[in-house]
Design a protein around this motif. Structure first.
Motif, PDB file in Angstrom:
ATOM      1  N   VAL A  30      40.304 -15.067  24.130  1.00 16.98           N
ATOM      2  CA  VAL A  30      40.327 -16.494  24.480  1.00 16.98           C
ATOM      3  C   VAL A  30      40.063 -17.349  23.244  1.00 16.98           C
ATOM      4  CG1 VAL A  30      39.037 -18.276  25.752  1.00 16.98           C
ATOM      5  CG2 VAL A  30      39.722 -16.182  26.900  1.00 16.98           C
ATOM      6  N   THR A  31      39.182 -16.882  22.361  1.00 20.32           N
ATOM      7  CA  THR A  31      38.801 -17.681  21.188  1.00 20.32           C
ATOM      8  C   THR A  31      39.737 -17.487  20.000  1.00 20.32           C
ATOM      9  OG1 THR A  31      37.174 -15.990  20.567  1.00 20.32           O
ATOM     10  CG2 THR A  31      36.384 -17.890  21.858  1.00 20.32           C
ATOM     11  N   GLU A  32      40.836 -16.781  20.202  1.00 20.16           N
ATOM     12  CA  GLU A  32      41.882 -16.726  19.168  1.00 20.16           C
ATOM     13  C   GLU A  32      42.475 -18.118  18.976  1.00 20.16           C
ATOM     14  OE1 GLU A  32      43.446 -14.141  17.257  1.00 20.16           O
ATOM     15  OE2 GLU A  32      41.700 -12.955  17.791  1.00 20.16           O
ATOM     16  N   LYS A  33      42.394 -18.922  20.030  1.00 22.26           N
ATOM     17  CA  LYS A  33      42.882 -20.295  19.991  1.00 22.26           C
ATOM     18  C   LYS A  33      41.685 -21.222  20.190  1.00 22.26           C
ATOM     19  CE  LYS A  33      47.560 -19.506  21.507  1.00 22.26           C
ATOM     20  NZ  LYS A  33      47.905 -18.304  22.180  1.00 22.26           N
ATOM     21  N   GLU A  34      41.907 -22.481  19.884  1.00 24.08           N
ATOM     22  CA  GLU A  34      40.850 -23.475  20.034  1.00 24.08           C
ATOM     23  C   GLU A  34      40.422 -23.598  21.496  1.00 24.08           C
ATOM     24  OE1 GLU A  34      40.279 -28.143  18.829  1.00 24.08           O
ATOM     25  OE2 GLU A  34      41.829 -26.968  17.816  1.00 24.08           O
ATOM     26  N   SER A  70      37.107 -24.109  16.620  1.00 20.78           N
ATOM     27  CA  SER A  70      36.797 -25.023  17.719  1.00 20.78           C
ATOM     28  C   SER A  70      35.574 -25.866  17.391  1.00 20.78           C
ATOM     29  CB  SER A  70      36.548 -24.216  19.007  1.00 20.78           C
ATOM     30  OG  SER A  70      37.670 -23.442  19.335  1.00 20.78           O
ATOM     31  N   ASP A  71      35.444 -26.216  16.134  1.00 18.08           N
ATOM     32  CA  ASP A  71      34.247 -26.881  15.612  1.00 18.08           C
ATOM     33  C   ASP A  71      34.617 -28.209  14.948  1.00 18.08           C
ATOM     34  OD1 ASP A  71      31.709 -27.431  14.499  1.00 18.08           O
ATOM     35  OD2 ASP A  71      32.028 -26.035  12.826  1.00 18.08           O
ATOM     36  N   PRO A  72      35.002 -29.229  15.742  1.00 15.57           N
ATOM     37  CA  PRO A  72      35.408 -30.495  15.125  1.00 15.57           C
ATOM     38  C   PRO A  72      34.276 -31.200  14.377  1.00 15.57           C
ATOM     39  CG  PRO A  72      35.217 -30.748  17.505  1.00 15.57           C
ATOM     40  CD  PRO A  72      35.070 -29.275  17.200  1.00 15.57           C
ATOM     41  N   ASP A  73      33.032 -30.902  14.719  1.00 18.15           N
ATOM     42  CA  ASP A  73      31.894 -31.522  14.029  1.00 18.15           C
ATOM     43  C   ASP A  73      31.559 -30.820  12.714  1.00 18.15           C
ATOM     44  OD1 ASP A  73      31.761 -33.190  16.223  1.00 18.15           O
ATOM     45  OD2 ASP A  73      30.030 -32.190  17.115  1.00 18.15           O
ATOM     46  N   LYS A  74      32.274 -29.751  12.416  1.00 17.69           N
ATOM     47  CA  LYS A  74      32.077 -28.969  11.183  1.00 17.69           C
ATOM     48  C   LYS A  74      30.650 -28.438  11.054  1.00 17.69           C
ATOM     49  CE  LYS A  74      35.713 -31.341   8.636  1.00 17.69           C
ATOM     50  NZ  LYS A  74      36.066 -31.995   7.378  1.00 17.69           N
ATOM     51  N   ARG A  75      30.090 -28.012  12.163  1.00 12.56           N
ATOM     52  CA  ARG A  75      28.753 -27.414  12.140  1.00 12.56           C
ATOM     53  C   ARG A  75      28.722 -26.157  11.266  1.00 12.56           C
ATOM     54  NH1 ARG A  75      26.379 -27.235  18.322  1.00 12.56           N
ATOM     55  NH2 ARG A  75      26.613 -29.454  18.790  1.00 12.56           N
ATOM     56  N   MET A  76      29.857 -25.465  11.208  1.00 14.36           N
ATOM     57  CA  MET A  76      29.898 -24.213  10.456  1.00 14.36           C
ATOM     58  C   MET A  76      29.528 -24.416   8.996  1.00 14.36           C
ATOM     59  SD  MET A  76      30.171 -20.986  10.516  1.00 14.36           S
ATOM     60  CE  MET A  76      30.877 -20.547  12.095  1.00 14.36           C
ATOM     61  N   LEU A  77      29.804 -25.593   8.447  1.00 10.24           N
ATOM     62  CA  LEU A  77      29.456 -25.843   7.047  1.00 10.24           C
ATOM     63  C   LEU A  77      27.947 -25.698   6.830  1.00 10.24           C
ATOM     64  CD1 LEU A  77      31.839 -28.830   6.271  1.00 10.24           C
ATOM     65  CD2 LEU A  77      32.091 -26.450   5.517  1.00 10.24           C
ATOM     66  N   ASN A  78      27.158 -26.094   7.812  1.00  7.97           N
ATOM     67  CA  ASN A  78      25.700 -25.950   7.707  1.00  7.97           C
ATOM     68  C   ASN A  78      25.200 -24.619   8.234  1.00  7.97           C
ATOM     69  OD1 ASN A  78      25.168 -28.518   6.577  1.00  7.97           O
ATOM     70  ND2 ASN A  78      25.386 -29.450   8.589  1.00  7.97           N
ATOM     71  N   LEU A 107      39.921 -20.415   8.807  1.00  9.68           N
ATOM     72  CA  LEU A 107      40.984 -21.061   9.581  1.00  9.68           C
ATOM     73  C   LEU A 107      40.580 -22.447  10.074  1.00  9.68           C
ATOM     74  CD1 LEU A 107      42.089 -18.028  11.817  1.00  9.68           C
ATOM     75  CD2 LEU A 107      43.153 -18.840   9.683  1.00  9.68           C
ATOM     76  N   ALA A 108      39.298 -22.780   9.920  1.00 11.91           N
ATOM     77  CA  ALA A 108      38.764 -24.016  10.498  1.00 11.91           C
ATOM     78  C   ALA A 108      39.098 -25.265   9.692  1.00 11.91           C
ATOM     79  CB  ALA A 108      37.250 -23.897  10.673  1.00 11.91           C
ATOM     80  N   GLY A 109      39.457 -25.108   8.433  1.00 15.48           N
ATOM     81  CA  GLY A 109      39.762 -26.277   7.604  1.00 15.48           C
ATOM     82  C   GLY A 109      39.571 -25.961   6.135  1.00 15.48           C
TER      83      GLY A 109
END
Length: 183
Positions: A30-34, A70-78, A107-109
């Motif tokens: 399911v998480t292969e896509k946004e 699926s992280d539009p807030d870019k939490r992954m950067l932190n 793949l997020a940006g």
């Protein structure tokens, strides 16, 4: 969150290992896509990265890697340092599962991709004194190839080929280079 996805999350806690594994595979698929429910589970997965149970750490690392798109807030950067830490997990199989999925963060940006590539390249260059470093290096090179296959950025290929040249053992240099055949 869809009812089936919620059932799959619930089934991760099943006593039946086959039910757990099916649920795990379903969530990865399911998480292969946004998805629009990433933040409903994000904080729990962050906590699970340091859970005493290595299965939970492994799953959390893989799910967060998949949810990066699926992280539009870019939490992954932190949050990336916490995820990256699992690549050094005391349980090698857990570390390896994380290494084999972490490429998906790229793949997020562009920012996430740059951060990821920096970490992968740095780890490749400095892991020669780690136990199982040849497997680690293979996973890093394979991750770069997986990312390249998705985004077709020639710079990724050049970075990977440059890293392969760093390998002093010709046997492993050939093994890593094989990952990049047909590109």
């Amino acid at each position: 969150m869809e009812a089936q996805v919620q059932r799959d999350f619930d089934n991760l806690e099943s006593a039946d290992k086959e039910i757990q594994y099916a649920a795990f595979k379903n969530i990865l698929a399911v998480t292969e896509k946004e998805v629009n429910w990433a933040y409903e589970v994000w904080d729990q997965f962050l906590q699970d990265l340091s859970n005493r149970n290595h299965h939970k750490r492994s799953r959390a690392a893989q799910f967060l890697s998949h949810l990066a798109i699926s992280d539009p807030d870019k939490r992954m950067l932190n949050d990336f340092p916490r995820l990256w830490e699992v690549t050094r997990d005391p349980k090698f199989v857990t570390a390896r599962h994380c290494l084999q999925s972490i490429w998906r963060v790229g793949l997020a940006g562009d920012e996430q991709q740059e951060m990821l590539i920096h970490h992968l390249a740095n780890r490749f260059t400095h892991c020669s004194d780690e136990k199982n470093h040849t497997l680690i290096r293979f996973d890093l090179i394979q991750g770069l190839r997986n990312l390249y296959d998705q985004v077709k950025n020639e710079e990724i290929k050049q970075i990977a080929l440059g890293l392969i040249e760093v390998e002093e053992d010709s046997k492993y240099q050939k093994k890593y280079a094989a990952v990049w055949r047909n590109t």
